[in-house]
Design an enzyme around this catalytic site. Structure first.
Site, PDB file in Angstrom:
ATOM      1  CB  THR A 185      -0.889   0.036   1.248  1.00 40.29           C
ATOM      2  OG1 THR A 185      -0.028   0.103   2.387  1.00 40.29           O
ATOM      3  CG2 THR A 185      -1.758  -1.189   1.351  1.00 40.29           C
ATOM      4  CD  GLU A 330      -5.093  -2.308   2.054  1.00 46.68           C
ATOM      5  OE1 GLU A 330      -5.384  -1.783   0.953  1.00 46.68           O
ATOM      6  OE2 GLU A 330      -4.538  -1.690   2.974  1.00 46.68           O
ATOM      7  CE  LYS A 438     -14.930  12.185  12.732  1.00 45.32           C
ATOM      8  NZ  LYS A 438     -13.937  11.292  13.197  1.00 45.32           N
ATOM      9  CD1 TRP A 443     -18.650  13.075  11.422  1.00 44.87           C
ATOM     10  CD2 TRP A 443     -18.604  11.212  10.184  1.00 44.87           C
ATOM     11  NE1 TRP A 443     -18.154  12.071  12.214  1.00 44.87           N
ATOM     12  CE2 TRP A 443     -18.115  10.915  11.486  1.00 44.87           C
ATOM     13  CE3 TRP A 443     -18.650  10.186   9.245  1.00 44.87           C
ATOM     14  CZ2 TRP A 443     -17.684   9.636  11.854  1.00 44.87           C
ATOM     15  CZ3 TRP A 443     -18.237   8.923   9.603  1.00 44.87           C
ATOM     16  CH2 TRP A 443     -17.742   8.650  10.902  1.00 44.87           C
TER      17      TRP A 443
HETATM   18  P1  AMP Z   1      -5.185   2.100  -3.173  1.00 46.08           P
HETATM   19  O1  AMP Z   1      -5.017   0.927  -2.296  1.00 46.08           O
HETATM   20  O2  AMP Z   1      -3.911   2.879  -3.376  1.00 46.08           O
HETATM   21  O3  AMP Z   1      -5.848   1.737  -4.456  1.00 46.08           O
HETATM   22  O4  AMP Z   1      -6.143   3.120  -2.439  1.00 46.08           O
HETATM   23  C1  AMP Z   1      -7.428   2.726  -2.044  1.00 46.08           C
HETATM   24  C2  AMP Z   1      -8.205   3.923  -1.616  1.00 46.08           C
HETATM   25  O5  AMP Z   1      -8.417   4.807  -2.715  1.00 46.08           O
HETATM   26  C3  AMP Z   1      -9.595   3.604  -1.135  1.00 46.08           C
HETATM   27  O6  AMP Z   1      -9.610   3.137   0.193  1.00 46.08           O
HETATM   28  C4  AMP Z   1     -10.289   4.933  -1.313  1.00 46.08           C
HETATM   29  O7  AMP Z   1     -10.002   5.814  -0.246  1.00 46.08           O
HETATM   30  C5  AMP Z   1      -9.652   5.472  -2.567  1.00 46.08           C
HETATM   31  N1  AMP Z   1     -10.502   5.210  -3.719  1.00 46.08           N
HETATM   32  C6  AMP Z   1     -10.391   4.239  -4.624  1.00 46.08           C
HETATM   33  N2  AMP Z   1     -11.347   4.336  -5.570  1.00 46.08           N
HETATM   34  C7  AMP Z   1     -12.098   5.403  -5.245  1.00 46.08           C
HETATM   35  C8  AMP Z   1     -13.259   6.028  -5.813  1.00 46.08           C
HETATM   36  N3  AMP Z   1     -13.821   5.591  -6.931  1.00 46.08           N
HETATM   37  N4  AMP Z   1     -13.756   7.108  -5.173  1.00 46.08           N
HETATM   38  C9  AMP Z   1     -13.200   7.580  -4.043  1.00 46.08           C
HETATM   39  N5  AMP Z   1     -12.112   7.042  -3.472  1.00 46.08           N
HETATM   40  C10 AMP Z   1     -11.563   5.957  -4.057  1.00 46.08           C
END
Ligand code: AMP
Length: 545
Positions: A185, A330, A438, A443
């Site tokens: 990540t 994940e 917040k 929220w």
């Molecule tokens: P990653 O593991 O780098 O792909 O990041 C995952 C995170 O990206 C998720 O937990 C979200 O916070 C954000 N994310 C992924 N897709 C979207 C989406 N379509 N809209 C908003 N946030 C997203």
């Protein structure tokens, strides 16, 4: 009593076997790192993957070993993945856009024995090699003619390396739960964390991804995965496409609007997938050049929230469907996709766009719930926000070398996102749990405000963060990067937002900046913004005292 069906482990190399046998002539066309377009097919990809496996086996790479790749999407990278998995090792995709120190940390944490790298990253690795004592060999993904003079340990050109063996090799056999690949990540806070996919999870994830209400991929598709294989398991496309026999168009290192546009039309791409920034660049290019997309019928957009203007343009101007998708490293990574269920088939205009702005519903194989901070399940009413939690066969249960318990009592993983879910199962992200503002115990969604602000014609990019407020705890600050030669005022922006959001969501102030910082995966770096504006005093703060 057990069923009387055969044991047929879900192993990733079965995917490329299937592709070679049933879709052997379907093409894999790549923009090579060296420059020219390269064409191969699934039968040849499999043959070379067998050579990779045979060669790795000869080099002593064995079950459970990690092989890192720093590489763009090309046929060589695809062959490498299957070859690595086929010998029982793990492909470990490393994001070359991370800070060099993070790359070193990740490579050492994963204890990669071999690094396969594109020519683009040889200079970077040369600088880092001293800090990577466990790496025994560097394989440069190129041919003999382009092999650079390099001091990297045991460096060899990929084409020569696999050229030393034939494809007469039997894939290794092992349990379907054997590790197949890993991806760290991005770790915006703390150290990056290693997510380890299994053969079973990868195969199931690809089956899930191909279903009609997900990406709906088939042998009739030509898919352009712009999303790099080093982002969140490449959204699974390196497995989904061969599984269904969809042709693949691999963009190599060129992800700018003009280069993507050329590939989309030259190769009659029907489906593509990328983060919003890529689509923004493509749309800008097409606007400037009177572009058209006669072949493309859908784009999958995810990784961060998709601005309304992108969906609208694709749909109304270019006749292309947008599938907004949400997921995370994940989750292998797909979680939800926004395709239209019969409940909403009648929607048109703004109401349809409102729906398409949601991140969508889960395919079979992903379960989700929203909870409050005490893990109490919240209703699916489309307005209640909660922590979004998921479980399924392609969702991580723990991180590499960090055997902490990260699931709740029901086996759900907390995604760190905050969302609503409506009665028909459509989920909408309202924030990251640490970014939500917040205000007075309620929220406010920073993402919703950002999406709204970028719809203003003078705005290039927008970010919203919470600023400490003596009365409300936190209030939103709108941070804007204007379009070239534009100077939007606070009154213009707030006037534009008026009536589109609850009045108490209205940002208390606006600042113009030249640039908003991004993480290596293209997300707005809220932590950096919070640091920059930590002493910012809102005009409403003094009034409240
Ligand atoms: P990653 O593991 O780098 O792909 O990041 C995952 C995170 O990206 C998720 O937990 C979200 O916070 C954000 N994310 C992924 N897709 C979207 C989406 N379509 N809209 C908003 N946030 C997203």
């Amino acid at each position: 009593m057990f069923g009387l069906m055969q044991d047929w482990p879900l192993l990733c190399h079965r995917v490329i076997d299937h592709a070679a046998a049933n879709h052997g002539t379907r093409q894999v066309i790549s923009r090579s790192v060296e420059g020219p377009i390269h064409t191969t097919d699934y039968a040849a990809v499999r043959a070379n993957a067998l050579r990779v496996a045979k060669r790795l086996d000869r080099d002593g790479v064995k079950l459970g070993d990690r092989v890192a790749t720093l590489a763009w999407n090309t046929w060589r990278h695809l062959e490498a993945w299957y070859g690595i998995m086929g010998v029982g090792a793990l492909y470990h995709t490393v994001n070359p856009r991370l800070f060099p120190d993070q790359i070193v940390w990740i490579l050492n944490h994963a204890e990669d024995r071999v690094i396969m790298t594109d020519l683009s990253f040889v200079p970077l690795l040369e600088k880092l090699a001293d800090k990577l004592p466990k790496v025994e060999r560097y394989i440069i993904l190129t041919d003999k003619a382009h092999m650079p003079a390099t001091a990297l340990r045991n460096a060899v050109a990929y084409d020569e390396w696999i050229g030393e063996v034939d494809d007469d090799f039997a894939w290794k056999q092992f349990d379907e739960n054997t590790a197949a690949g890993m991806c760290y990540t991005s770790g915006t806070t703390g150290d990056p964390k290693g997510v380890v996919y299994s053969h079973r999870s990868n195969v199931l994830h690809s089956m899930i991804a191909a279903t009609p209400d997900a990406m709906n991929t088939s042998s009739r598709d030509v898919v352009l995965p712009v999303v790099p294989m080093f982002h969140a398991n490449g959204w699974g496309l390196a497995l989904t496409c061969p599984m269904v026999g969809a042709s693949m168009i691999m963009p190599g290192p060129k992800l700018d609007g003009a280069s993507i546009y050329e590939l989309l039309n030259d190769y009659r791409v029907t489906c593509s997938a990328a983060v919003p920034t890529v689509w923004m660049m493509l749309l800008q290019h097409m606007e400037a050049n009177a572009g058209k997309l006669p072949y493309l019928n859908r784009v999958v957009i995810g990784g961060s929230s998709c601005p309304r203007a992108i969906t609208q343009k694709f749909q109304d101007v270019y006749g292309v469907d947008v599938i907004h998708a949400w997921g995370m490293t994940e989750m292998s990574p797909l979680g939800t996709l926004c395709t239209i269920k019969p409940d909403h088939a009648e929607l048109t205009g703004d109401a349809k766009l409102d729906l398409l702005m949601k991140q969508g519903h889960t395919p079979f194989g992903v379960e989700m719930k929203i909870t409050d901070d005490d893990n109490k399940t919240l209703p699916w009413d489309g307005t209640t926000f909660g922590r979004l939690k998921v479980r399924g066969p392609a969702v991580t249960k723990t991180y590499f070398k960090v055997p902490d318990q990260i699931l709740d009592d029901e086996g759900y993983f907390d995604t760190g996102d905050v969302s609503t879910i409506d009665r028909t199962g459509y989920m909408q992200i309202t924030d990251r749990s640490k970014d939500v503002i917040k205000s007075g115990g309620e929220w406010i969604s920073s993402i919703e405000l950002e999406n709204l602000a970028v719809g203003h014609p003078k705005v290039m990019e927008a970010a919203v963060i919470g600023i400490t407020h003596p009365k409300w705890g936190e209030r939103p600050l709108l941070i804007i990067v204007p379009k070239k030669d534009q100077t939007p005022t606070k009154d213009e922006l707030l006037g534009f937002m008026q009536g589109k959001i609850a009045s108490w969501w209205m940002p208390d102030d606006m600042v113009l900046v030249e640039e908003i910082p991004h993480t290596a995966t293209g997300k707005i770096q809220k932590t950096a913004l919070r640091t920059r504006f930590k002493d910012y005093v809102l005009p409403t703060a003094t009034a409240a005292e």
